[in-house]
Design a protein around this motif. Structure first.
Motif, PDB file in Angstrom:
ATOM      1  N   ILE A   1       0.757  -1.104  -0.171  1.00 53.94           N
ATOM      2  CA  ILE A   1       0.034  -0.004  -0.067  1.00 53.94           C
ATOM      3  C   ILE A   1       0.984   1.201   0.015  1.00 53.94           C
ATOM      4  CG2 ILE A   1      -1.651   1.326   1.264  1.00 53.94           C
ATOM      5  CD1 ILE A   1      -2.938  -1.185   2.285  1.00 53.94           C
TER       6      ILE A   1
ATOM      7  N   LYS B   1      -3.734   5.185   1.406  1.00 55.62           N
ATOM      8  CA  LYS B   1      -5.235   4.887   1.585  1.00 55.62           C
ATOM      9  C   LYS B   1      -5.999   6.041   1.494  1.00 55.62           C
ATOM     10  CE  LYS B   1      -4.346   1.252   4.909  1.00 55.62           C
ATOM     11  NZ  LYS B   1      -4.353   0.962   6.623  1.00 55.62           N
TER      12      LYS B   1
ATOM     13  N   PHE C   1      -7.398   2.115  -2.145  1.00 50.17           N
ATOM     14  CA  PHE C   1      -6.218   2.155  -1.771  1.00 50.17           C
ATOM     15  C   PHE C   1      -5.204   2.126  -3.088  1.00 50.17           C
ATOM     16  CE2 PHE C   1      -7.251  -0.539   2.049  1.00 50.17           C
ATOM     17  CZ  PHE C   1      -7.946   0.419   2.689  1.00 50.17           C
TER      18      PHE C   1
ATOM     19  N   PHE D   1      -2.088   0.960  -4.518  1.00 48.42           N
ATOM     20  CA  PHE D   1      -0.906  -0.086  -4.354  1.00 48.42           C
ATOM     21  C   PHE D   1       0.220  -0.102  -5.301  1.00 48.42           C
ATOM     22  CE2 PHE D   1      -4.694  -2.033  -2.241  1.00 48.42           C
ATOM     23  CZ  PHE D   1      -4.246  -2.704  -1.385  1.00 48.42           C
TER      24      PHE D   1
END
Length: 106
Positions: free
Chosen positions: A25, A28, A38, A40
């Motif tokens: 991640i 967020k 989120f 990534f």
């Protein structure tokens, strides 16, 4: 003997196919059409759809939808290209909608 640490993982909410690791991640603090999302750095077990230009909240981007490899559910998108300099950090990264992923090994 050291304890092995089991990584915290995220899976597809529909079929529980492993999609990403918590450690991947980047942020967020993203918003998708259906709520929180989120950002990534990496995903796994996904298939990318065709590239297309989309005007998002932060401007024009070339994106590819991210589909679960097992069930085909659209989980988010991959940023292929950002046209504004301030958004270049997103290139090559993935947005996964929070409600489309579930925690595994937590």
């Amino acid at each position: 003997m050291a304890d092995s640490v089991t990584p915290r993982l995220y899976s597809c909410y529909k079929c529980h196919n492993l999609i990403s690791r918590h450690d991947d991640i980047v942020s967020k603090d993203f918003q998708a059409i259906n709520g929180r999302a989120f950002l990534f750095s990496h995903t796994m077990n996904v298939v990318l759809g065709p590239q297309q230009d989309r005007r998002l909240i932060t401007g024009l981007h070339t994106v590819s939808d991210v589909h679960c490899r097992d069930c085909g559910e659209v989980l988010g998108w991959k940023y292929e290209r950002a046209y504004e300099e301030s958004q270049k950090y997103k290139e090559g990264k993935f947005i996964l909608e929070k409600f489309k992923i579930v925690k595994d090994n937590w």
